[in-house]
Scaffold this motif. Structure first.
Motif, PDB file in Angstrom:
ATOM      1  N   SER A  60     -24.651 -36.271  47.995  1.00 32.68           N
ATOM      2  CA  SER A  60     -26.025 -36.106  48.455  1.00 32.68           C
ATOM      3  C   SER A  60     -26.887 -35.410  47.403  1.00 32.68           C
ATOM      4  CB  SER A  60     -26.049 -35.313  49.760  1.00 32.68           C
ATOM      5  OG  SER A  60     -25.612 -33.991  49.514  1.00 32.68           O
ATOM      6  N   ARG A  61     -26.253 -34.761  46.404  1.00 32.62           N
ATOM      7  CA  ARG A  61     -27.012 -34.125  45.304  1.00 32.62           C
ATOM      8  C   ARG A  61     -27.137 -35.055  44.101  1.00 32.62           C
ATOM      9  NH1 ARG A  61     -28.293 -28.747  47.411  1.00 32.62           N
ATOM     10  NH2 ARG A  61     -27.273 -29.056  49.393  1.00 32.62           N
ATOM     11  N   ASN A  62     -26.708 -36.309  44.228  1.00 38.51           N
ATOM     12  CA  ASN A  62     -26.833 -37.310  43.163  1.00 38.51           C
ATOM     13  C   ASN A  62     -26.155 -36.902  41.867  1.00 38.51           C
ATOM     14  OD1 ASN A  62     -28.271 -39.183  44.645  1.00 38.51           O
ATOM     15  ND2 ASN A  62     -30.197 -38.102  44.263  1.00 38.51           N
ATOM     16  N   VAL A  63     -24.924 -36.449  41.936  1.00 36.38           N
ATOM     17  CA  VAL A  63     -24.234 -36.106  40.703  1.00 36.38           C
ATOM     18  C   VAL A  63     -23.589 -37.368  40.108  1.00 36.38           C
ATOM     19  CG1 VAL A  63     -23.757 -33.763  41.458  1.00 36.38           C
ATOM     20  CG2 VAL A  63     -22.058 -35.533  41.818  1.00 36.38           C
ATOM     21  N   ASN A  64     -23.344 -37.314  38.799  1.00 34.30           N
ATOM     22  CA  ASN A  64     -22.689 -38.425  38.111  1.00 34.30           C
ATOM     23  C   ASN A  64     -21.219 -38.148  37.797  1.00 34.30           C
ATOM     24  OD1 ASN A  64     -25.710 -38.236  36.865  1.00 34.30           O
ATOM     25  ND2 ASN A  64     -25.100 -40.315  37.406  1.00 34.30           N
ATOM     26  N   LYS A  65     -20.889 -36.852  37.680  1.00 29.02           N
ATOM     27  CA  LYS A  65     -19.523 -36.494  37.314  1.00 29.02           C
ATOM     28  C   LYS A  65     -19.067 -35.341  38.192  1.00 29.02           C
ATOM     29  CE  LYS A  65     -20.090 -37.409  32.411  1.00 29.02           C
ATOM     30  NZ  LYS A  65     -20.159 -36.807  31.082  1.00 29.02           N
ATOM     31  N   ILE A  66     -17.776 -35.277  38.460  1.00 26.64           N
ATOM     32  CA  ILE A  66     -17.201 -34.133  39.168  1.00 26.64           C
ATOM     33  C   ILE A  66     -16.043 -33.611  38.331  1.00 26.64           C
ATOM     34  CG2 ILE A  66     -16.073 -33.343  41.261  1.00 26.64           C
ATOM     35  CD1 ILE A  66     -17.438 -35.571  42.753  1.00 26.64           C
ATOM     36  N   ILE A  67     -16.051 -32.325  38.053  1.00 24.17           N
ATOM     37  CA  ILE A  67     -14.950 -31.720  37.310  1.00 24.17           C
ATOM     38  C   ILE A  67     -14.173 -30.839  38.277  1.00 24.17           C
ATOM     39  CG2 ILE A  67     -14.295 -30.280  35.358  1.00 24.17           C
ATOM     40  CD1 ILE A  67     -16.952 -31.001  34.068  1.00 24.17           C
ATOM     41  N   SER A  68     -12.861 -31.086  38.380  1.00 16.82           N
ATOM     42  CA  SER A  68     -12.025 -30.282  39.254  1.00 16.82           C
ATOM     43  C   SER A  68     -10.606 -30.304  38.718  1.00 16.82           C
ATOM     44  CB  SER A  68     -12.079 -30.832  40.677  1.00 16.82           C
ATOM     45  OG  SER A  68     -11.303 -30.020  41.520  1.00 16.82           O
ATOM     46  N   GLY A  69      -9.757 -29.468  39.307  1.00 14.42           N
ATOM     47  CA  GLY A  69      -8.374 -29.430  38.861  1.00 14.42           C
ATOM     48  C   GLY A  69      -7.562 -30.574  39.421  1.00 14.42           C
ATOM     49  N   GLU A  70      -7.868 -30.965  40.650  1.00 17.54           N
ATOM     50  CA  GLU A  70      -7.094 -32.029  41.267  1.00 17.54           C
ATOM     51  C   GLU A  70      -7.924 -32.676  42.377  1.00 17.54           C
ATOM     52  OE1 GLU A  70      -3.141 -30.855  41.472  1.00 17.54           O
ATOM     53  OE2 GLU A  70      -2.494 -32.563  42.648  1.00 17.54           O
ATOM     54  N   PHE A  71      -7.664 -33.963  42.627  1.00 22.20           N
ATOM     55  CA  PHE A  71      -8.345 -34.668  43.696  1.00 22.20           C
ATOM     56  C   PHE A  71      -7.305 -35.216  44.663  1.00 22.20           C
ATOM     57  CE2 PHE A  71     -11.214 -34.864  40.117  1.00 22.20           C
ATOM     58  CZ  PHE A  71     -12.453 -34.616  40.678  1.00 22.20           C
ATOM     59  N   GLY A  72      -7.639 -35.229  45.941  1.00 25.04           N
ATOM     60  CA  GLY A  72      -6.713 -35.751  46.940  1.00 25.04           C
ATOM     61  C   GLY A  72      -6.677 -37.268  46.935  1.00 25.04           C
ATOM     62  N   ILE A  73      -5.788 -37.827  47.763  1.00 22.82           N
ATOM     63  CA  ILE A  73      -5.574 -39.270  47.708  1.00 22.82           C
ATOM     64  C   ILE A  73      -6.729 -40.072  48.287  1.00 22.82           C
ATOM     65  CG2 ILE A  73      -3.059 -39.378  47.594  1.00 22.82           C
ATOM     66  CD1 ILE A  73      -3.146 -39.609  50.689  1.00 22.82           C
ATOM     67  N   LYS A  74      -7.527 -39.473  49.180  1.00 24.75           N
ATOM     68  CA  LYS A  74      -8.600 -40.254  49.799  1.00 24.75           C
ATOM     69  C   LYS A  74      -9.839 -40.320  48.914  1.00 24.75           C
ATOM     70  CE  LYS A  74      -7.285 -38.754  54.432  1.00 24.75           C
ATOM     71  NZ  LYS A  74      -7.651 -37.768  55.450  1.00 24.75           N
ATOM     72  N   ILE A  75      -9.870 -39.498  47.870  1.00 24.33           N
ATOM     73  CA  ILE A  75     -11.111 -39.296  47.139  1.00 24.33           C
ATOM     74  C   ILE A  75     -11.428 -40.456  46.191  1.00 24.33           C
ATOM     75  CG2 ILE A  75     -12.353 -37.679  45.658  1.00 24.33           C
ATOM     76  CD1 ILE A  75     -11.519 -36.520  48.285  1.00 24.33           C
ATOM     77  N   LYS A  76     -10.384 -40.995  45.542  1.00 26.50           N
ATOM     78  CA  LYS A  76     -10.658 -41.888  44.415  1.00 26.50           C
ATOM     79  C   LYS A  76     -11.424 -43.134  44.826  1.00 26.50           C
ATOM     80  CE  LYS A  76      -8.833 -43.912  40.345  1.00 26.50           C
ATOM     81  NZ  LYS A  76      -8.062 -45.120  40.103  1.00 26.50           N
ATOM     82  N   SER A  77     -10.992 -43.785  45.936  1.00 28.88           N
ATOM     83  CA  SER A  77     -11.675 -45.017  46.321  1.00 28.88           C
ATOM     84  C   SER A  77     -13.109 -44.727  46.744  1.00 28.88           C
ATOM     85  CB  SER A  77     -10.898 -45.712  47.436  1.00 28.88           C
ATOM     86  OG  SER A  77     -10.707 -44.817  48.497  1.00 28.88           O
ATOM     87  N   LEU A  78     -13.323 -43.548  47.365  1.00 31.98           N
ATOM     88  CA  LEU A  78     -14.687 -43.173  47.780  1.00 31.98           C
ATOM     89  C   LEU A  78     -15.588 -43.013  46.560  1.00 31.98           C
ATOM     90  CD1 LEU A  78     -14.224 -40.469  50.537  1.00 31.98           C
ATOM     91  CD2 LEU A  78     -15.466 -42.600  50.750  1.00 31.98           C
TER      92      LEU A  78
END
Lengths: 112, 198
Positions: A60-78
């Motif tokens: 909702s904040r219109n970001v282009n990139k997300i930096i994090s240590g790890e992402f869960g399994i549901k996140i990638k397809s979204l």
């Protein structure tokens, strides 16, 4: 371009959070205006669905990139369907300030 | 009984357009009819006709079986032909799909990242901007077995020597190493006649 960074606190000295869905704060950094925004994560204590809810919040904040240590399994397809880039940075010692410095250097060399 | 659930098809990128419109239809009265081309059908056309892959390679990219790609592709061709011949509008939407991207690793800062805009090639790390990046989940080429498997064997009619048959190589071209006779396909009329004679 806007970048979201997961953070353990709401200051430049806090560390990069190693979780995406249940991180403490999101730092939204605009590489052009150098504006910073700290958003406390409302899904921190969620029992389930914290990841997708956080994706909605960040998107909702219109970001282009997300930096994090790890992402869960549901996140990638979204994030793929929203065309947001995921960056996994597995260095828990890095501070938000360090990451912003790296991003600034990158955007400077690219604009030159 | 309900049918087996569909396997979700992998689509690399949504199309840049959401449809196509015909123009100059002389016999049109009012609104043009619509053909709904699904995302998976768009992807099949893109892989098979634009990227010139065969159906087996396309099936690996879409994460479904080879016959399924052939079916999706045939349906897509029919819909496009229908739109051209009868002057219908094409709308690309729907279908049981998910979007996926590949992972890359930067050797300079050690971060992993994906690349959602798959049409553009990745040149720099999004974090540190270095160009020392590599794809970390490239499928090795030899994992895709393009040769059809065949359980049949070749048999020498003179001495009974057997060998596994190789697709694309007729058995008559293989010479039996024991008695230098041309071999025949096992269970073919030739070899059955030989068996009856024994």
């Amino acid at each position: 371009m806007k970048v979201a960074i997961t953070s353990t606190g709401n200051s430049l000295g806090s560390h990069l959070d190693q979780r995406f869905g249940r991180c403490d704060f999101f730092v939204i950094y605009d590489t052009e205006t150098k504006a910073l925004e700290y958003i406390p994560n409302p899904n921190k204590e969620a029992l389930e669905g914290a990841g997708p809810a956080s994706v909605q919040l960040v998107a909702s904040r219109n970001v282009n990139k997300i930096i994090s240590g790890e992402f869960g399994i549901k996140i990638k397809s979204l994030l793929d369907s929203l065309k947001i880039q995921m960056i996994i940075f597995k260095e828990p010692d890095k501070k938000i300030k360090d990451i912003i410095d790296i991003l600034n250097n990158t955007s400077q060399t690219h604009s030159k | 009984m309900s049918p087996r659930p569909l396997r979700i098809r992998k689509v690399s990128n949504p199309p840049i357009i959401s449809g196509l419109k015909p123009y100059g239809n002389k016999s049109a009265h009012g609104k043009t009819e619509v053909v709904f081309l699904q995302y998976e059908e768009y992807e099949a056309i893109r892989l098979c006709d634009f990227e010139m892959l065969n159906h087996l390679e396309a099936s690996v990219k879409m994460n479904v079986s080879r016959p399924t790609v052939t079916r999706i592709y045939a349906q897509a061709r029919y819909k496009i032909a229908d739109a051209i011949v009868t002057g219908k509008q094409i709308i690309i939407e729907g279908g049981k799909v998910y979007f996926d991207s590949e992972w890359y690793v930067c050797s300079s800062c050690g971060c992993f990242f994906n690349h959602p805009e798959k049409q553009d090639t990745v040149a720099n790390c999004p974090l540190c901007g270095s160009s020392q990046i590599s794809n970390c989940d490239q499928i090795p080429d030899d994992s895709i077995d393009t040769k059809p498997q065949c359980d049949d064997g070749c048999i020498c009619l003179a001495c009974g020597y057997e060998e596994t048959h190789q697709s694309g190589n007729p058995c008559v071209n293989i010479i039996c190493p024991q008695c230098n006779e041309p071999m025949r396909r096992k269970n073919s009329p030739h070899s059955r006649k030989f068996k009856n004679a024994l």
